[in-house]
Design a protein around this motif. Structure first.
Motif, PDB file in Angstrom:
ATOM      1  N   GLN A   1     -29.810  20.269   8.832  1.00  0.00           N
ATOM      2  CA  GLN A   1     -28.742  20.196   7.560  1.00  0.00           C
ATOM      3  C   GLN A   1     -29.432  18.913   6.744  1.00  0.00           C
ATOM      4  O   GLN A   1     -29.157  19.065   5.626  1.00  0.00           O
TER       5      GLN A   1
ATOM      6  N   GLN B   1     -26.676  29.584  12.480  1.00  0.00           N
ATOM      7  CA  GLN B   1     -25.736  28.339  12.452  1.00  0.00           C
ATOM      8  C   GLN B   1     -26.334  27.229  13.261  1.00  0.00           C
ATOM      9  O   GLN B   1     -26.328  25.957  12.768  1.00  0.00           O
TER      10      GLN B   1
ATOM     11  N   GLN C   1     -27.234  23.728  11.564  1.00  0.00           N
ATOM     12  CA  GLN C   1     -26.910  22.452  12.045  1.00  0.00           C
ATOM     13  C   GLN C   1     -27.892  21.440  12.539  1.00  0.00           C
ATOM     14  O   GLN C   1     -27.950  20.122  12.208  1.00  0.00           O
TER      15      GLN C   1
END
Lengths: 873, 525
Positions: A812, A805, A809
């Motif tokens: 992205q 994750q 981020q």
């Protein structure tokens, strides 16, 4: 006899008071009886001693050289139950009652022989005869009817003559013993048969009485074998229809009535003479057959079974002789008198005179003048309607008996005999050692158990010409379970003709095969099951020169084909019948009427004279005609003397037609018919040839079958059917293995701890406690480990997901859509894994304490620890 | 429309043409040769091909009685004719001709395949007789009305139909219409109708077909009813008492009676007719006659049946005897014939032949004896039956006559009453106090006594005449039936006898000639 009954009643009332006295009396009675009996015996022997001895020695010779004996010392009584060896108080009471009854009886009828009431059983204990009957319904459907029951008893047991032919035996064994040793005298036979009959619902009684010599010795040599007696043809009397109004008058009879009468008289005289001669001859024969009169006639004790009408739809009373299983009417002259009879409930004495054998006896047991009963209570068996539906089952019967007992003054105690049991093997083997021989008049019948003989033979009847049984007339052999469906083989010794009968199912559809030799082309007749054959053949007869076939139900309406042969032309080469068929001289074929064709075109018979090159046709006769048309074709050669080809000449066909028609005169019609017939002739010859081949094949097959004679075994026959046995065993083995595996998979949770202890020693309480603790702590550790493992995995997954994750981020913005997709799918998968792990962990947490408790429980119950632990706690 | 042949001379079927055609189609092998040797009879021919012969007129085909297949295609035929005798015809090809109407096929009840392809037909009809029709080819014609299809519904066996090339095949709904209205059809215009088409067609024309079916069913029911009624009447007719189970006779008595009708309007007469139960009584008597007749008919029938049965049994028995005799003779004869063949000595042969011929004549005597015996027996029985049936009929007539006399009595009674009323009315009329509401022609009767008496008398006469007529009819018919029956029995018996005698003598002749031949050949040898 009212007095007698009153006395009995009085006796019963005063029973208790006189108990001591009675016991004493009984003892004296017991001591006295033998004396009495001996006295009786001496009076008898004084009269006929010499003759008796002579008779006895004579009797024993024709029956058997060594008579089977049923000595008491051969019986093993150790295995018998207690009821056989002792008497219950009730039985004691009954015996006392019986003694009293017997005493009164001998007092009132001093000239009659003492009663047969309580003989000793195999354990030397006196037992009342009624209690020796043990009504039993056999588990075999074949034994439900009286005839098959009687046949079974007579087959199953070997007959032993009475020790003294003039007295009832001193011992009466239980059916258990009798069945075990397969031997018995007439009383044993009757007891067993009566038990079975009452068990299956008949109103049956054992009868103690007097029989003829033949009856007592099971001597059938003067009886005609029932198998040889041909059933009398019932002559159907055709009802003559009343002459109708317009029936024509018969033509006038022009013969002289007087002459006819004279002729009749003459004929009658001749016939009368003939008859007289025949009668004389018959008488002479009868005389020869008749045995010398029996000196002990009317004194020989016998025991048989009486079946009264009423139950099981028995229309009238009859006797069954247990030795031969034959039924007799109650008027039969073999039965010379009745002393007493009994069933499982009561005992009756015959008070009627037996001067005329049993012919005048009336079997109304409720009539106290004719039949004196022993026990009150069950006095009128055939008048009590409620009993009808009982008696089908012995248990019912017993229950009923019990119920009845409650309200009756005295009751018959329950039978001391065990339930009659016949094992399936014994039932199938039937006769002792599976074999039995019966000698009839001019006949001998041998019986075997099925599968005893390797060729399936189950019985053989040999018929003799003379009384001495030396010249064999014919032999009949019955077979069972043969693979070739052979049922009966009949050999006629005088004509040497053998006939085999088959059941449906032979591979060649054979029904009957009669022959003199198995050589082909000899005299023989074969019948077939025509429905099993495609060509509808019923019968084929062969002689050395001809073959005749009969058909039924064919689409071409052929009913008969007959072929005449010439002797075979000798060929130089060695040839068998197959390659060198005999030349055919003539074929005759007959046809049924074909309703689709007019009669004058429907051929009834056609004859192919092969040698003469002629064909004869005979047509069916028309309904309103008496003469049938015929046609004959001559000279079938296609070339005339000059070598010219001829097609058809008018003189080649001779025709007679009842109603001449135009078109049949035409040469064209005749020619076409001829062509057709020529074709048919070829076909017929081929058919004959094929039939010959088939005969050869059948004979070969029969020979093979005779040699091999394999037996079929039903798939339901679990004992004999090897295949099913193997299969079953394999199944069992598989089952067992599976079971073993299952046992193995159940891990022994104590094993690792037990190993540490010295083997073979008994656990102490302390050791057991320690073992248990160790086991439990180990299990606890394992549970914790498992929880930790799941936890670790869970954490790892979460961490990874978090990392991913984070990475997402960060990057992205720069990500391509494909990468984004990849990331998303990874996320969802990871989430799934995490969720599962979470669930597992939760479930483990829930279950762990339960599992722990379960183990503890199990250890508690463990046979190795349980006892010790229980004490411990 | 065969333009090719237009130039040629139109021809008519004649003998030469037929012979040629028959000769051409026989095979070339032995059978053909044989056939040629003997000549072929037209009535033996089963199929005939007459195509491309420019035939204009069908003729001379009456000899082909057994013809199954006839091809007349590609000619210039304009009218279907001359086929009446070919009742066995199964296959008829009339394609490529100039036929305009279907006709002349009413006797061809066995026809299964009919081809009328390429003609000028505009209407399908006159096919009612062809109940076995399976294939019908009507392509290239001028059929333009869809209603023709409904006409084809009556052919239950029809499986194939071709109508292409007709004006109706141009219609949009053509195929669906046919499939719907002819559900049993399998091939249309040489193509198989698939199940799907059938379903669609049925759905489309569902309502109209239902209606049609309903109408057809009604028609059928009516026909059946009619049939039942006709049969009933027929049954009554055989009992000679038809129309007697009601007031038919009574009604007919008044039907032609003008005077009586006039008189019925008189004041007292209508009451007389109503109150006086003459009609009821009359009808009851009629019904009595009717029932009696039916009962009697049963009686005659059982009588006849027993008679027939007995005669049949007797004949059967006799035939059996005859057959046995012949069989016995045959066996013996065969033996002696073969013996003769093997015998070498001439005198012996002659002796044996003589024996044989005596045997034959003995057989003849025996058979004839049997036959004569049967004839005598039957004669006796027949005369007995005749006597009985005549008696029965006589009794019946007597009873009917007495019942009829009762009818007459009733009528007389009625007549008297009527006369009384009439006279009293006349008296009233003379006095002048006649009712006003009488019509003019009734008034005309009451002029004087003679007129009125004559009128009443005439009415009475008519009534009596009706009754007499009915009675006479019954009596004559039953008598003629009786005579015919007896005659027929006699005739049948004579025929039977003749036939049997002929049969026997034929057989004996045959045997004799066979023996003679043998003799002859022996002598030759």
């Amino acid at each position: 006899m009212e007095v007698l009954r009153e006395k009995v009643e009085e006796e019963e009332e005063a029973e208790r008071e006189e108990a001591a006295e009675r016991a004493e009396w009984a003892r004296t009675e017991k001591m006295m009886r033998p004396v009495e009996v001996r006295k009786q015996e001496t009076t008898l022997t004084q009269e006929t001693l010499g003759e008796l001895e002579k008779q006895l020695s004579e009797i024993q010779i024709p029956v058997s050289a060594e008579l089977p004996t049923f000595a008491k010392d051969t019986i093993d009584i150790s295995a018998l139950p207690v009821s056989y060896k002792t008497n219950t108080p009730k039985e004691e009471q009954l015996l006392q009652l019986a003694d009293n009854f017997s005493r009164q009886y001998s007092h009132l009828c001093p000239d009659r022989v003492p009663l047969f009431l309580h003989p000793l059983n195999e354990c030397e204990v006196p037992k009342f005869v009624s209690t020796t009957l043990r009504p039993t319904l056999m588990p075999y459907p074949e034994l439900y009817n009286w005839d098959s029951c009687a046949q079974f008893v007579s087959d199953f047991l070997t007959m032993v003559p009475l020790p003294d032919p003039l007295k009832p035996p001193s011992h009466l064994y239980s059916s258990t013993t009798v069945l075990k040793y397969q031997k018995g005298n007439c009383f044993d036979f009757s007891t067993l048969l009566c038990s079975m009959l009452i068990g299956s619902g008949y109103d049956a009684y054992c009868v103690n009485g007097y029989g003829s010599q033949d009856l007592c010795h099971m001597d059938l040599t003067r009886d005609v074998c029932p198998l040889t007696v041909k059933p009398k043809e019932t002559i159907k009397r055709e009802e003559k229809a009343l002459p109708k109004k317009y029936t024509i008058r018969p033509p006038r009879d022009l013969c002289s009535r007087f002459e006819q009468e004279q002729e009749m008289k003459r004929q009658q005289e001749i016939r009368a003479q003939e008859e007289k001669r025949l009668k004389e001859e018959e008488e002479r024969l009868m005389e020869a057959e008749k045995a010398n009169p029996d000196a002990l006639h009317g004194l020989r004790v016998h025991c048989w079974v009486l079946v009264l009408s009423g139950k099981r739809e028995v229309p009238e009373n009859f006797f069954i002789d247990p030795f031969t299983a034959r039924s007799y009417s109650t008027q039969d002259e073999h039965f010379l008198g009745i002393e007493s009879l009994w069933n499982h409930k009561n005992y009756w004495i015959n008070m009627q005179d037996c001067w005329n054998c049993c012919k005048d006896l009336i079997f109304d047991l409720g009539d106290p003048v004719r039949w004196e009963y022993m026990l009150l209570g069950t006095d009128k068996p055939e008048l009590s309607l409620t009993e009808d539906d009982s008696g089908i089952n012995d248990e019912d019967d017993v229950e009923n008996l019990d119920k009845e007992d409650e309200d009756k003054s005295f009751d018959m105690p329950h039978s001391w005999v065990e339930q009659i049991e016949i094992s399936p093997e014994a039932f199938e083997t039937r006769c002792p050692n599976g074999k039995k021989v019966i000698q009839y008049k001019r006949a001998k019948l041998e019986k075997w158990a099925p599968y005893l003989n390797r060729n399936g033979l189950v019985s053989r009847l040999t018929t003799y010409e003379d009384l001495e049984c030396t010249n064999i007339l014919e032999i009949k052999e019955w077979y069972q379970n043969r693979e070739d469906m052979l049922e009966l083989k009949h050999i006629n010794k005088t004509t040497d003709l053998k006939t085999d009968y088959f059941r449906p199912g032979h591979s060649q559809a054979l029904r009957v095969h009669s022959y003199k030799s198995m050589q082909p082309e000899m005299d023989r007749v074969i019948e077939f099951y025509e429905t099993a054959r495609v060509d509808g053949l019923i019968k084929r007869e062969e002689t050395p020169r001809t073959m005749t076939e009969y058909y039924q139900g064919r689409s071409d309406f052929l009913s008969y084909r007959h072929a005449d042969f010439r002797p075979r032309v000798k060929k130089l080469t060695l040839s068998s019948a197959e390659s060198n068929p005999r030349p055919i001289v003539k074929i005759t074929e007959r046809f049924f009427r074909n309703p689709a064709k007019p009669a004058e075109e429907d051929v009834a018979e056609r004859v192919f004279l092969v040698a003469e090159e002629r064909i004869q046709l005979c047509y069916h006769c028309r309904e309103d005609h008496i003469i049938a048309s015929k046609r004959e074709f001559l000279r079938l050669s296609e070339v005339d003397s000059k070598g010219n080809k001829i097609i058809m000449m008018p003189d080649m066909c001779i025709t007679f037609e009842v109603e001449p028609t135009e078109h049949t005169k035409k040469l064209l019609y005749q020619y076409e018919t001829l062509m057709h017939l020529k074709k048919e002739e070829k076909l017929s010859r081929h058919q004959v040839w094929e039939s010959e081949l088939e005969m050869l094949e059948i004979l070969k097959l029969r020979e093979e079958e005779e040699e091999v004679h394999t037996l079929t075994i039903s798939i339901y026959d679990t004992k004999r059917n090897e295949k099913s046995k193997e299969y079953r065993e394999a199944m069992e083995r598989v089952m067992q293995e599976e079971h073993l595996q299952q046992v193995e998979t159940q891990l022994d949770y104590l094993a690792p701890f037990l190993v540490q202890l010295p083997p073979g020693e008994k656990l102490t309480r302390w050791q057991a406690a320690r073992l248990k603790d160790e086991c439990l702590s180990d299990f606890k550790q394992r549970l914790i480990n498992k929880a930790n493992l799941i936890q670790a995995r869970f954490e790892k997954e979460t961490q990874e997901l978090q990392k991913k994750q984070q990475w997402y981020q960060e990057n992205q913005v720069t990500l391509t859509p494909e990468d984004e997709d990849l990331y998303l799918s990874y996320c969802s998968q990871a989430m799934f894994r995490i969720r599962i792990l979470e669930q597992r962990l939760n479930r483990h947490k829930e279950l762990a304490p339960l599992k722990y408790l379960a183990l503890e429980e199990k250890l508690h119950k463990d046979p190795r620890l349980g006892e010790l632990l229980k004490m411990f706690t | 429309m065969n333009r090719l042949y237009d130039s040629m001379e139109p021809r008519v079927i004649d003998d030469d043409m037929l012979k040629l055609a028959v000769g051409e189609q026989s095979s070339q092998e032995e059978t053909g040769e044989l056939a040629k040797q003997e000549g072929i009879l037209f009535k033996d021919v089963l199929s005939l091909q007459l195509d491309f012969r420019n035939i204009l007129h069908i003729d001379n085909l009456w000899q082909f009685e057994n013809l199954r297949k006839l091809q007349l295609d590609n000619n210039v035929i304009e009218k279907i004719e001359g086929l009446e005798n070919l009742t066995h015809l199964v296959w008829l090809d009339l394609s490529f001709n100039n036929i305009e109407t279907i006709e002349g096929l009413d006797t061809l009840v066995n026809l299964e395949d009919l081809s009328l392809f390429n003609n000028r037909i505009s209407n399908i009809d006159s096919l009612d007789a062809l109940v076995k029709l399976q294939v019908l080819s009507l392509g290239n014609n001028q059929i333009d009305n869809m209603m023709n299809i409904i006409y084809l519904r009556q052919f239950r066996c029809l499986r194939m139909l071709s109508l292409s090339g007709n004006p109706i095949s141009e219609v949009e709904d053509y195929k669906m219409f046919i499939c719907a209205y002819l559900p049993d059809l399998v091939y249309l215009d040489f193509r198989r109708i698939d199940d799907h088409t059938k379903e669609v067609a049925e759905a489309k024309h569902h309502y109209s077909i239902e209606e049609l079916k309903h109408r057809e069913n009604l028609m059928q029911a009516r026909l059946e009813e009619e049939q039942v009624r006709r049969e009933e009447l027929e049954r009554h007719k055989t009992a000679f008492v038809e129309h007697l189970n009601g007031s038919f006779l009574f009604d007919s008595m008044y039907a032609e009676d003008s005077e009586g009708n006039k008189l019925s309007s008189l004041p007292g007469v209508s009451e007389l007719l109503e109150v006086y139960p003459s009609k009821d009584k009359f009808v009851i008597i009629c019904v009595n006659i009717f029932e009696y007749g039916l009962k009697q008919q049963e009686k005659w029938k059982t009588e006849l049946d027993t008679f027939n049965e007995c005669v049949h049994e007797a004949i059967q028995e006799n035939q059996e005897q005859g057959k046995r005799k012949i069989a016995k003779f045959k066996e013996k004869h065969l033996m002696s014939l073969s013996a003769i063949r093997e015998e070498l000595e001439m005198p012996n042969i002659e002796k044996m032949i003589l024996e044989c011929s005596t045997d034959i004549s003995e057989l003849f005597d025996a058979l004839m004896m049997l036959e004569m015996q049967l004839v005598e027996q039957l004669e006796e029985t027949i005369s007995m039956f005749e006597r009985n049936i005549v008696n029965l009929v006589g009794l019946f007539i007597e009873n009917v006559q007495s019942l009829m006399a009762q009818c007459r009595d009733l009528e007389n009674h009625h007549h008297e009453k009527l006369l009384e009323i009439s006279i009293s009315t006349l008296e009233k009329a003379v006095k002048g106090d006649l009712d006003e509401d009488l019509s003019e022609d009734v008034r005309a009767l009451f002029v004087d006594k003679d007129t009125i008496v004559n009128a009443v008398g005439a009415s009475h006469d008519i009534h009596l005449l009706k009754i007499d007529n009915r009675e006479d009819e019954l009596v004559t018919r039953i008598n003629s039936w009786c005579t015919r029956l007896v005659d027929k029995i006699h005739r049948d018996e004579i025929m039977r006898n003749r036939k049997r005698v002929k049969e026997i003598s034929l057989y004996i002749d045959h045997m004799k000639s066979e023996l003679d031949n043998l003799e002859y050949s022996d002598i030759l040898d």
